[in-house]
Design a protein around this motif. Structure first.
Motif, PDB file in Angstrom:
ATOM      1  N   VAL A   1      71.173  66.424 -27.163  1.00  0.00           N
ATOM      2  CA  VAL A   1      70.153  67.031 -28.016  1.00  0.00           C
ATOM      3  C   VAL A   1      70.865  67.915 -29.033  1.00  0.00           C
ATOM      4  O   VAL A   1      71.505  68.902 -28.668  1.00  0.00           O
ATOM      5  CB  VAL A   1      69.152  67.869 -27.188  1.00  0.00           C
ATOM      6  CG1 VAL A   1      68.092  68.483 -28.103  1.00  0.00           C
ATOM      7  CG2 VAL A   1      68.492  67.010 -26.117  1.00  0.00           C
ATOM      8  N   ASP A   2      70.795  67.536 -30.309  1.00  0.00           N
ATOM      9  CA  ASP A   2      71.484  68.295 -31.346  1.00  0.00           C
ATOM     10  C   ASP A   2      70.580  69.420 -31.832  1.00  0.00           C
ATOM     11  O   ASP A   2      69.361  69.287 -31.820  1.00  0.00           O
ATOM     12  CB  ASP A   2      71.850  67.367 -32.513  1.00  0.00           C
ATOM     13  CG  ASP A   2      72.899  67.995 -33.440  1.00  0.00           C
ATOM     14  OD1 ASP A   2      73.482  69.035 -33.061  1.00  0.00           O
ATOM     15  OD2 ASP A   2      73.139  67.442 -34.533  1.00  0.00           O
ATOM     16  N   GLU A   3      71.188  70.506 -32.286  1.00  0.00           N
ATOM     17  CA  GLU A   3      70.437  71.648 -32.794  1.00  0.00           C
ATOM     18  C   GLU A   3      69.303  71.970 -31.831  1.00  0.00           C
ATOM     19  O   GLU A   3      68.142  72.110 -32.204  1.00  0.00           O
ATOM     20  CB  GLU A   3      69.854  71.333 -34.192  1.00  0.00           C
ATOM     21  CG  GLU A   3      70.864  70.812 -35.191  1.00  0.00           C
ATOM     22  CD  GLU A   3      71.838  71.875 -35.689  1.00  0.00           C
ATOM     23  OE1 GLU A   3      71.585  73.071 -35.500  1.00  0.00           O
ATOM     24  OE2 GLU A   3      72.874  71.481 -36.258  1.00  0.00           O
ATOM     25  N   GLN A   4      69.683  72.131 -30.561  1.00  0.00           N
ATOM     26  CA  GLN A   4      68.671  72.202 -29.516  1.00  0.00           C
ATOM     27  C   GLN A   4      67.770  73.425 -29.643  1.00  0.00           C
ATOM     28  O   GLN A   4      66.658  73.421 -29.134  1.00  0.00           O
ATOM     29  CB  GLN A   4      69.326  72.149 -28.144  1.00  0.00           C
ATOM     30  CG  GLN A   4      70.161  73.359 -27.786  1.00  0.00           C
ATOM     31  CD  GLN A   4      69.358  74.437 -27.113  1.00  0.00           C
ATOM     32  OE1 GLN A   4      68.457  74.138 -26.360  1.00  0.00           O
ATOM     33  NE2 GLN A   4      69.686  75.693 -27.411  1.00  0.00           N
ATOM     34  N   HIS A   5      68.243  74.487 -30.337  1.00  0.00           N
ATOM     35  CA  HIS A   5      67.417  75.691 -30.481  1.00  0.00           C
ATOM     36  C   HIS A   5      66.156  75.397 -31.280  1.00  0.00           C
ATOM     37  O   HIS A   5      65.232  76.189 -31.299  1.00  0.00           O
ATOM     38  CB  HIS A   5      68.218  76.806 -31.142  1.00  0.00           C
ATOM     39  CG  HIS A   5      68.821  76.398 -32.453  1.00  0.00           C
ATOM     40  ND1 HIS A   5      69.949  75.616 -32.521  1.00  0.00           N
ATOM     41  CD2 HIS A   5      68.437  76.625 -33.716  1.00  0.00           C
ATOM     42  CE1 HIS A   5      70.239  75.403 -33.795  1.00  0.00           C
ATOM     43  NE2 HIS A   5      69.339  75.984 -34.536  1.00  0.00           N
ATOM     44  N   ARG A   6      66.148  74.272 -31.984  1.00  0.00           N
ATOM     45  CA  ARG A   6      64.953  73.908 -32.735  1.00  0.00           C
ATOM     46  C   ARG A   6      63.863  73.353 -31.832  1.00  0.00           C
ATOM     47  O   ARG A   6      62.742  73.148 -32.238  1.00  0.00           O
ATOM     48  CB  ARG A   6      65.294  72.838 -33.780  1.00  0.00           C
ATOM     49  CG  ARG A   6      66.204  73.314 -34.862  1.00  0.00           C
ATOM     50  CD  ARG A   6      65.463  74.333 -35.703  1.00  0.00           C
ATOM     51  NE  ARG A   6      66.081  74.485 -37.003  1.00  0.00           N
ATOM     52  CZ  ARG A   6      65.732  73.784 -38.075  1.00  0.00           C
ATOM     53  NH1 ARG A   6      64.779  72.905 -38.011  1.00  0.00           N
ATOM     54  NH2 ARG A   6      66.338  73.983 -39.202  1.00  0.00           N
ATOM     55  N   PHE A   7      64.233  73.026 -30.619  1.00  0.00           N
ATOM     56  CA  PHE A   7      63.247  72.512 -29.663  1.00  0.00           C
ATOM     57  C   PHE A   7      62.897  73.615 -28.677  1.00  0.00           C
ATOM     58  O   PHE A   7      63.725  74.474 -28.386  1.00  0.00           O
ATOM     59  CB  PHE A   7      63.818  71.333 -28.873  1.00  0.00           C
ATOM     60  CG  PHE A   7      64.204  70.154 -29.718  1.00  0.00           C
ATOM     61  CD1 PHE A   7      63.248  69.215 -30.086  1.00  0.00           C
ATOM     62  CD2 PHE A   7      65.500  69.977 -30.136  1.00  0.00           C
ATOM     63  CE1 PHE A   7      63.606  68.119 -30.864  1.00  0.00           C
ATOM     64  CE2 PHE A   7      65.865  68.883 -30.923  1.00  0.00           C
ATOM     65  CZ  PHE A   7      64.910  67.962 -31.282  1.00  0.00           C
ATOM     66  N   GLY A   8      61.699  73.602 -28.129  1.00  0.00           N
ATOM     67  CA  GLY A   8      61.369  74.538 -27.056  1.00  0.00           C
ATOM     68  C   GLY A   8      62.059  74.092 -25.777  1.00  0.00           C
ATOM     69  O   GLY A   8      62.515  72.954 -25.666  1.00  0.00           O
ATOM     70  N   VAL A   9      62.145  75.018 -24.816  1.00  0.00           N
ATOM     71  CA  VAL A   9      62.765  74.698 -23.535  1.00  0.00           C
ATOM     72  C   VAL A   9      62.147  73.442 -22.929  1.00  0.00           C
ATOM     73  O   VAL A   9      62.834  72.581 -22.390  1.00  0.00           O
ATOM     74  CB  VAL A   9      62.598  75.874 -22.539  1.00  0.00           C
ATOM     75  CG1 VAL A   9      63.006  75.460 -21.138  1.00  0.00           C
ATOM     76  CG2 VAL A   9      63.405  77.061 -22.989  1.00  0.00           C
ATOM     77  N   VAL A  10      60.830  73.358 -23.060  1.00  0.00           N
ATOM     78  CA  VAL A  10      60.126  72.272 -22.399  1.00  0.00           C
ATOM     79  C   VAL A  10      60.457  70.916 -23.025  1.00  0.00           C
ATOM     80  O   VAL A  10      60.765  69.958 -22.332  1.00  0.00           O
ATOM     81  CB  VAL A  10      58.612  72.542 -22.407  1.00  0.00           C
ATOM     82  CG1 VAL A  10      57.855  71.355 -21.854  1.00  0.00           C
ATOM     83  CG2 VAL A  10      58.315  73.792 -21.580  1.00  0.00           C
ATOM     84  N   GLN A  11      60.448  70.882 -24.359  1.00  0.00           N
ATOM     85  CA  GLN A  11      60.806  69.631 -25.044  1.00  0.00           C
ATOM     86  C   GLN A  11      62.238  69.233 -24.732  1.00  0.00           C
ATOM     87  O   GLN A  11      62.538  68.080 -24.465  1.00  0.00           O
ATOM     88  CB  GLN A  11      60.701  69.823 -26.552  1.00  0.00           C
ATOM     89  CG  GLN A  11      59.300  69.718 -27.079  1.00  0.00           C
ATOM     90  CD  GLN A  11      59.300  69.892 -28.576  1.00  0.00           C
ATOM     91  OE1 GLN A  11      60.097  70.635 -29.132  1.00  0.00           O
ATOM     92  NE2 GLN A  11      58.393  69.199 -29.240  1.00  0.00           N
ATOM     93  N   ARG A  12      63.088  70.239 -24.774  1.00  0.00           N
ATOM     94  CA  ARG A  12      64.501  69.999 -24.521  1.00  0.00           C
ATOM     95  C   ARG A  12      64.679  69.351 -23.146  1.00  0.00           C
ATOM     96  O   ARG A  12      65.371  68.360 -22.984  1.00  0.00           O
ATOM     97  CB  ARG A  12      65.223  71.349 -24.586  1.00  0.00           C
ATOM     98  CG  ARG A  12      66.704  71.289 -24.401  1.00  0.00           C
ATOM     99  CD  ARG A  12      67.256  72.680 -24.165  1.00  0.00           C
ATOM    100  NE  ARG A  12      67.023  73.107 -22.797  1.00  0.00           N
ATOM    101  CZ  ARG A  12      67.223  74.338 -22.351  1.00  0.00           C
ATOM    102  NH1 ARG A  12      67.594  75.281 -23.173  1.00  0.00           N
ATOM    103  NH2 ARG A  12      67.007  74.627 -21.099  1.00  0.00           N
TER     104      ARG A  12
END
Ligand code: ADP
Ligand code: MG
Length: 717
Positions: free
Chosen positions: A408-419
């Motif tokens: 998952v790139d640039e993971q901070h752009r996703f919420g914990v749950v999506q990640r």
């Protein structure tokens, strides 16, 4: 009567709650003193139950402990007095606009005249014989001393005060609910504190020297001393952080317990050939990151690793190697990115790096129905070795034949749950894929403990050799022409340029339209001798792919873009960037944008154009930001500076991250408490890994309550 007309007359009121009727879940609207209008206002402020009120913590305190006899009052000095009303008179000023209420007060030491301006109704409330507590200061009015009142209350019974004596809490208030009303409400609700459950056991409280929950709640709202307030805060902060850490660690162990991954063995020839075929040597950090990941992939415990590295540190190569580790053993890999543009670019990169031997599939929400069907079929059959995509990858109809690795790139752009959704995707045989989460947002360690508390962390430091820091310049309105001149100099050397258009938060459509207009303007004006392209969020996939491809190939010289290019875009020949309206961007975003240049060996430039009419109010802070950006290219240093300038609220809101909201704790201020909470959480879980023992039931309940539905599956109810 209590808050009649929105005015508070200082009269003591019967308590809202009798101690026996102290249910925490009791709606505030049910309470006798709370009328519907007030109840609505409170609800609008997020306060609906008695329990909500108890966790509406003070922002700060006023120290009104300096109570004095009247005879000791000094001119100009604020103090509290207790005195009896002797006489009340109401004067109307000459122009009848000012009313002056004068009340003669007496205590054992002497007499003084207290004055209120423009509060005539008090004349009907205050009567001789009443005992008041008053906060104010003595002023000389025409040579005679009088006590100008800031706040008062009428004492009755045991003479309990709420607003004028001792250490007085100041609550976050709003336009429609005053801090005073809140203070009254919380004061009455305090009785219910006795029924607040304590998640921390007596043993633990004794070992950690922490007050009981009920005492802490009472003390934070009505401390008898400053140390008592501090101890109460410390206890409540630690509890919040402990629940957070327990949730994170349980999350981690639950995932590891519930899931098995495919052990991928040692890296094979394909992966090795990929690395040796790169046109550059890996940096030491990249080599170390790859080694750590390789070790993870050999185990049947699913990898859950965060790869943190500043923009341009070379994370993509590590990601591709990780994906290849799955592919070379005949399994699939998935590469998720937060934007369509970045996903498309990753696809390009993969195709360029891996050649035609491997089938890479793109899955975004912009595919046509037919394209999507074809992509899904390829993913399900296993024909697609690597699937690159956006959120579209986690939709329920996406089925992999044999997914073994997820990046998952640039993971901070996703919420914990999506990640985690991506990481939890069941692969063949009920196996969980190994997951690598990448981020370019550098955050201090204690924050990482919280935000990435359930992950192992690898940091890629430094930058690949041969990079020179990007020269950053602030260009004021008057120097625009010179700015364009220096861009043309680069273009004439065969280099390329980005022009980033101002951020328009409210509307992607407006932002895109502005980019198109700016591209037209530049193509006819400053850059008329060059090929100008445009890239924005509203373009169709094919258009955007074409725009990116043209820029990559050097067919276009200048790419005018919205902030969609912020993440990941990689064109090493682009050596200069103009950022229009730079003051509108946050520091982290500017750093990311600037990271698009300086990716090759050529010297690169970032020109920050500022708008002519900068908002006066935000001017200073934005200047501080731009100066900081000019002064350093170190992402960690900039993150710290950003924290200082903006405060942590905006930067590290826990809400969007899917973590519990912190009511009291501040991750930047309470760093030590974060570390302490982490240690305690580990100790507790060492003895009771799943919080299953009856003794830990209150703790388990509290963790479940803090994380809410999102992570409720962690703990058996
Ligand atoms: P990020 O960490 O921001 O995702 P990228 O992976 O996009 O950074 O890498 C930035 C640029 O650096 C790319 O053009 C990439 O090919 C190049 N690069 C990566 N590793 C090295 C290296 N070891 N030496 C030289 N260039 C490298
Ligand atoms: Mg990247």
């Amino acid at each position: 009567m209590r808050f009649a007309g929105g005015r508070y007359d200082g009269r003591p009121q019967p308590p809202l709650l009798s101690p026996d009727a102290a249910g925490l879940a009791r709606p505030l609207a049910d309470l006798p003193g709370v009328r519907p209008l007030l109840a609505r206002r409170l609800a609008g402020f997020g306060l609906e139950t008695v329990g909500d009120l108890l966790t509406h913590y003070p922002r700060r305190y006023e120290d009104f402990t300096d109570r004095k006899p009247i005879a000791d009052l000094k001119v100009g000095e604020e103090a509290t007095v207790r005195a009896t009303v002797e006489r009340v008179t109401l004067d109307h000023g000459q122009r009848r606009r000012v009313t002056l209420l004068k009340v003669v007060l007496r205590d054992q030491s002497g007499v003084i005249v207290a004055v209120w301006f423009n509060q005539p109704w008090l004349a009907k409330v205050l009567e001789p014989g009443m005992v008041l507590s008053l906060r104010g200061a003595v002023r000389l009015r025409g040579g005679a001393p009088s006590f100008v009142v800031k706040a008062h209350e009428i004492l009755a019974g045991e003479g309990e005060t709420v607003h004028t004596e001792g250490i007085v809490p100041v609550y976050p208030a709003s336009e429609s609910i005053s801090a005073r009303v809140l203070r009254d409400l919380v004061h009455d609700a305090r009785r219910a504190a006795r029924s607040v459950p304590d998640p921390l056991s007596g043993t633990m409280r004794a070992a950690e020297r922490l007050p009981a929950k009920a005492d802490a709640v009472l003390a934070i709202h009505a401390p008898r001393s400053h140390p008592e307030a501090a101890a109460a805060r410390e206890r409540l902060v630690l509890e919040e952080l402990l629940l957070m850490q327990l949730g994170l660690l349980l999350h981690k162990s639950a995932e590891q317990r519930a899931s098995r991954a495919l052990a991928l063995g040692r890296a094979g020839e394909t992966a090795a050939r990929f690395l040796s075929g790169l046109p550059f040597a890996l940096t030491a950090h990249q080599t170390k990151a790859i080694a750590e990941i390789d070790a993870d992939l050999e185990r049947t415990t699913p990898m859950r690793r965060l790869l943190q590295g500043d923009v341009g540190s070379g994370k993509t190569v590590v990601a591709v190697h990780t994906l290849l580790r799955a592919v070379e053993k005949g399994h699939q890999g998935a590469f998720m990115a937060p934007t369509e543009t970045l996903a498309e670019q990753h696809l390009e990169t993969l195709r360029a790096l891996l050649g035609p031997l491997l089938t890479c599939e793109l899955l975004t929400s912009r595919l046509t129905a037919a394209e999507r069907r074809a992509a899904l079929a390829g993913i399900a059959s296993g024909r697609a070795a690597i699937v690159v995509g956006t959120h579209a990858l986690i939709q329920s109809d996406v089925e992999f034949r044999d997914l073994a690795v997820v990046v998952v790139d640039e993971q901070h752009r996703f919420g914990v749950v999506q990640r985690d959704e991506m990481g939890r995707r069941a692969a063949a045989g009920g196996r969980t894929p190994h997951a690598l989460y990448m981020t370019a947002t550098p955050i201090p360690r204690t924050l990482a403990l919280t935000f990435y508390g359930d992950l192992d962390v690898t940091v890629i430091g430094g930058a690949p050799a041969g990079r020179t820091p990007v020269v950053t310049r602030l260009i004021s309105e008057g120097r625009r022409a010179a700015g364009y001149d220096s861009v043309r100099k680069q273009l004439d050397k065969g280099r390329q340029a980005y022009v980033v258009c101002p951020l328009i938060e409210e509307s992607e459509a407006l932002e895109s339209a502005a980019a198109v207009a700016e591209a037209e303007r530049l193509a006819a004006g400053e850059f008329r001798a060059y090929a100008v392209g445009v890239l924005h969020g509203q373009m169709k996939t094919a258009e955007r792919e074409a725009a990116m491809a043209a820029f990559k190939a050097g067919t276009t010289d200048v790419l005018v873009a919205t902030s969609v290019i912020e993440v990941g875009i990689d064109v090493p020949n682009a050596t200069v960037m103009i950022i229009e309206g730079a003051e509108r961007f946050g520091l982290a975003q500017l750093h990311q944008l600037r990271g698009r240049v300086g990716r090759g060996t050529e010297k690169s430039y970032c020109l920050l154009f500022t708008s002519p009419r900068r908002e006066q109010s935000s001017g200073e802070r934005s200047d501080a930001r731009l100066q900081a950006l000019r002064a350093t290219s170190d992402g960690f240093a900039l993150a710290d500076r950003d924290l200082e300038i903006r405060g942590e609220g905006q930067l590290f809101g826990t809400r969007q991250s899917g973590l519990p909201d912190l009511k009291l704790a501040k991750l930047t201020r309470d760093r030590e408490a974060v570390v302490r909470a982490r240690r305690l959480a580990r100790e507790i879980l060492a003895g009771d890994p799943y919080l299953e023992s009856p003794a830990d039931a209150p703790l388990a309940d509290a963790v479940r309550a803090a994380f809410g539905d999102e992570l409720a599956w962690l703990l058996k109810a």
